[in-house]
Design an enzyme around this catalytic site. Structure first.
Site, PDB file in Angstrom:
ATOM      1  CG  ASP A 110      -8.304   5.719  -0.142  1.00  0.00           C
ATOM      2  OD1 ASP A 110      -9.339   6.285  -0.506  1.00  0.00           O
ATOM      3  OD2 ASP A 110      -7.946   4.623  -0.586  1.00  0.00           O
ATOM      4  CB  SER A 141      -6.989  -0.155   1.341  1.00  0.00           C
ATOM      5  OG  SER A 141      -7.451  -0.781   0.158  1.00  0.00           O
ATOM      6  CB  SER A 142     -12.380  -0.760   0.273  1.00  0.00           C
ATOM      7  OG  SER A 142     -12.906   0.315   0.989  1.00  0.00           O
ATOM      8  NE  ARG A 163      -4.110   1.878   0.731  1.00  0.00           N
ATOM      9  CZ  ARG A 163      -4.974   2.396  -0.111  1.00  0.00           C
ATOM     10  NH1 ARG A 163      -4.797   2.254  -1.412  1.00  0.00           N
ATOM     11  NH2 ARG A 163      -6.036   3.036   0.318  1.00  0.00           N
ATOM     12  N   GLY A 215     -13.721  -1.621  -7.353  1.00  0.00           N
ATOM     13  CA  GLY A 215     -15.032  -1.073  -7.051  1.00  0.00           C
ATOM     14  C   GLY A 215     -15.070  -0.103  -5.899  1.00  0.00           C
ATOM     15  N   GLY A 216     -13.887   0.388  -5.449  1.00  0.00           N
ATOM     16  CA  GLY A 216     -13.879   1.374  -4.390  1.00  0.00           C
ATOM     17  C   GLY A 216     -14.491   0.844  -3.116  1.00  0.00           C
ATOM     18  CB  THR A 241      -9.372  -0.788  -7.462  1.00  0.00           C
ATOM     19  OG1 THR A 241      -9.316   0.380  -6.655  1.00  0.00           O
ATOM     20  CG2 THR A 241      -8.731  -1.947  -6.734  1.00  0.00           C
TER      21      THR A 241
END
Length: 570
Positions: free
Chosen positions: A421, A450-451, A95, A471-472, A379
């Site tokens: 983010d 993060s997702s 990340r 897809g956020g 993403t």
């Protein structure tokens, strides 16, 4: 009687179902499923040459940097989950990090208010998503290099070379990318993205024409020849720093030299007889996924029909609770020593959350008790399995579509805008989903929450399902529902990917649903239970592989919402 018209129609129906609505690919020796057919072919070629799942993942990721500029990246970061054939799992965290000059108030004005600006693509209004200050220190090259050094088989150079060849020789521009190119050429305020798709003659590359990226080829050559240092210490790093200085960014040479990817222990959960492995913080996806699966394990799913009013209500309430917990507790574990991961992923905690679900009416989301949204739409995910049974689930991102839209003409890649983010305004949480909790406030060298939810499910201690999605903020929920579809509703992976999905993230307090996949009667019943429904075209773009151990076959599927994607096996 002439049966030809009847059989023609029947054949067409079967073809459409098998190849578009539920497109699956079968293979015995290995498979790569990604958002780009070319990248999937690159990864599968590496498998054919004796590479393992990690080798194929590295090659696929670099190829996506060329063929999927929307999100395939070396200017961003992400996560990798790896399980070997024996069932041992680990993860690589690459990340992005906040630069050393970053601070919690860096996006606030003199009055402590969030600075407003005009976002490049009209999705956000805050300045932390635009400009060079929005760029986090990229992690992709470091992550791929670490994974290769620890677990790869083939030489590093052999894995980067295919991407160099594609960038240098070009590839036919797909319809999807050509539409992006036309839009940015006409609308982007950033010169780099406005000119990104132009050819040597200065004309916009059209659908089907060969798109070449010589500057990116040169950057990839540095990475091929010098590995990690080819991005973080040598001429590429110097040009990144020069670009930041010229454009108001704060990434320094020290930031780049200090960046490291990290191997982390995965979060682990169970659902009936299956084991679930996913990413720990700074990803919130794995923790939320396991919490939601624990909640669903407590429900009597035999009496809850898929896609029914009761099903949608229950899934939405489960999502609501997991996202509320995510907002309150999760951030970069390296900066938060007290993250309650064991509690959030425990069966006992799930019982306390499940007991207050009312199956007759919706709960109420309270903005005084937090809320969250993270990760933009730029993403991408891919899944890999090799003939030995090793598996990789990898998701990486630029944040928004095409990231910040910024990049150096000398380097040829697009920078992320991941600083958006972080929680942008300390202490301020709103009904729209802005969060101000401490675990995810900006700090130097901190990784933003993060997702992303790359996940591997094991059965009998062997990889069984490899899955993930872009897809956020919807990533967690689309992966959750796909895993649930396979494990609880016994769907094949392709059908699980294409099945109806919803999204609830606690705040805003609403259910997003895929247009046309919920009946009017179901919508009316949910509204009577005090749910607010919001239609959307699609949720997620899942790329998955399922193992049929009995027949020794891999089943791969690429979400039909990504027309450039493909499952390629051999």
């Amino acid at each position: 009687m002439n049966f030809k018209p009847f059989y023609s129609i029947l054949f067409l129906a079967v073809f459409l179902q098998g190849h578009f609505l539920f497109a699956q690919v079968y293979a015995r020796n290995g498979m790569v499923v990604s958002s780009s057919k070319i990248a999937s072919e690159v990864g599968t070629d590496i498998l054919k040459k004796g590479g393992n799942a990690i080798d194929a993942s590295v090659a696929t990721a670099f190829a996506l940097a060329v063929t999927h500029p929307t999100a395939g990246n070396i200017g961003g970061g992400g996560f990798l989950v790896f399980m070997d054939a024996s069932g041992t799992a680990t993860t690589i965290d690459f990340r992005e990090k906040a630069p050393l000059e970053a601070s919690p108030d860096m996006f606030l004005d003199a009055n402590g208010k969030l600075t407003k600006g005009q976002n490049l693509y009209g999705n956000e209004s805050t300045v932390n998503h635009i400009g060079a200050k929005s760029v986090g220190v990229p992690g992709t090259v470091a992550g791929l290099y670490l994974a290769h050094q620890k677990y790869g088989n083939l030489p590093w150079a052999d894995l980067v070379q295919p991407a160099i060849d594609i960038a240098k020789n070009g590839f036919p521009l797909t319809w999807k990318i050509s539409r992006d190119a036309a839009y940015f050429s006409a609308n982007s305020p950033v010169p780099f993205l406005k000119d990104f798709f132009k050819n040597d003659s200065g004309n916009l590359t059209q659908f089907g024409e060969v798109f070449k990226q010589p500057e990116l080829a040169n950057t990839l050559t540095e990475i091929r020849d010098h590995g990690h240092d080819g991005f973080y210490k040598r001429p590429v790093a110097k040009e990144i720093v020069n670009f930041m200085k010229q454009n108001g960014g704060i990434i320094s040479m020290k930031d780049l030299k200090r960046y490291t990817a990290v191997e982390r222990k995965p979060v682990k959960g169970t659902f009936n007889d299956y084991e679930i492995y996913s990413m720990p913080p700074p990803s919130s996806g794995g923790v939320a996924l396991i919490e939601m699966m624990n909640l669903m394990e407590l429900a009597n799913l035999e009496d809850i029909e898929f896609n029914s009013t009761a099903y949608v209500h229950l899934v939405a309430e489960v999502m609501r609770r997991a996202f509320a917990d995510r907002a309150e507790h999760l951030g970069d574990a390296d900066f938060n020593n007290d993250l309650p991961l064991d509690k959030l992923t425990s069966k006992a905690f799930a019982k306390t959350r499940f007991d207050n679900i009312d199956m007759t009416k919706a709960s109420v989301s309270d903005s005084t008790k937090l809320g969250q949204l993270y990760d933009g739409t730029s993403t991408t995910h891919f899944s890999v399995m090799d003939k030995e049974g090793n598996a990789v689930s990898l998701t990486y991102t630029l944040e928004h579509s095409y990231g910040s839209g910024m990049g150096s003409d000398k380097l040829g890649f697009i920078f992320n805008n991941e600083m958006g983010d972080f929680n942008p305004q300390p202490g301020i949480t709103t009904n729209s989903g802005q969060v101000g909790t401490n675990p995810n406030l900006i700090q130097p060298e901190k990784r933003m929450l993060s997702s992303m939810t790359p996940t591997i499910v094991a059965k009998d201690s062997k990889p069984y399902l490899v899955i993930g999605s872009p897809g956020g903020r919807t990533i967690i929920n689309t992966v959750f529902q796909t895993v649930l579809n396979v494990l609880a509703y016994d769907m094949r992976v392709d059908r699980a990917i294409e099945a109806m999905k919803i999204h609830h993230q606690w705040l805003p307090d609403e259910i997003e649903y895929e247009r046309g996949l919920l009946s009017p009667d179901t919508r009316k019943a949910l509204e009577a239970m005090n749910h607010t429904l919001v239609p959307t075209n699609s949720l997620g773009a899942l790329m998955g592989i399922q193992v049929d151990a009995e027949n020794k076959v891999l089943i791969g599927a690429a979400d039909s919402s990504r027309p450039d994607g493909a499952a390629i096996g051999y």
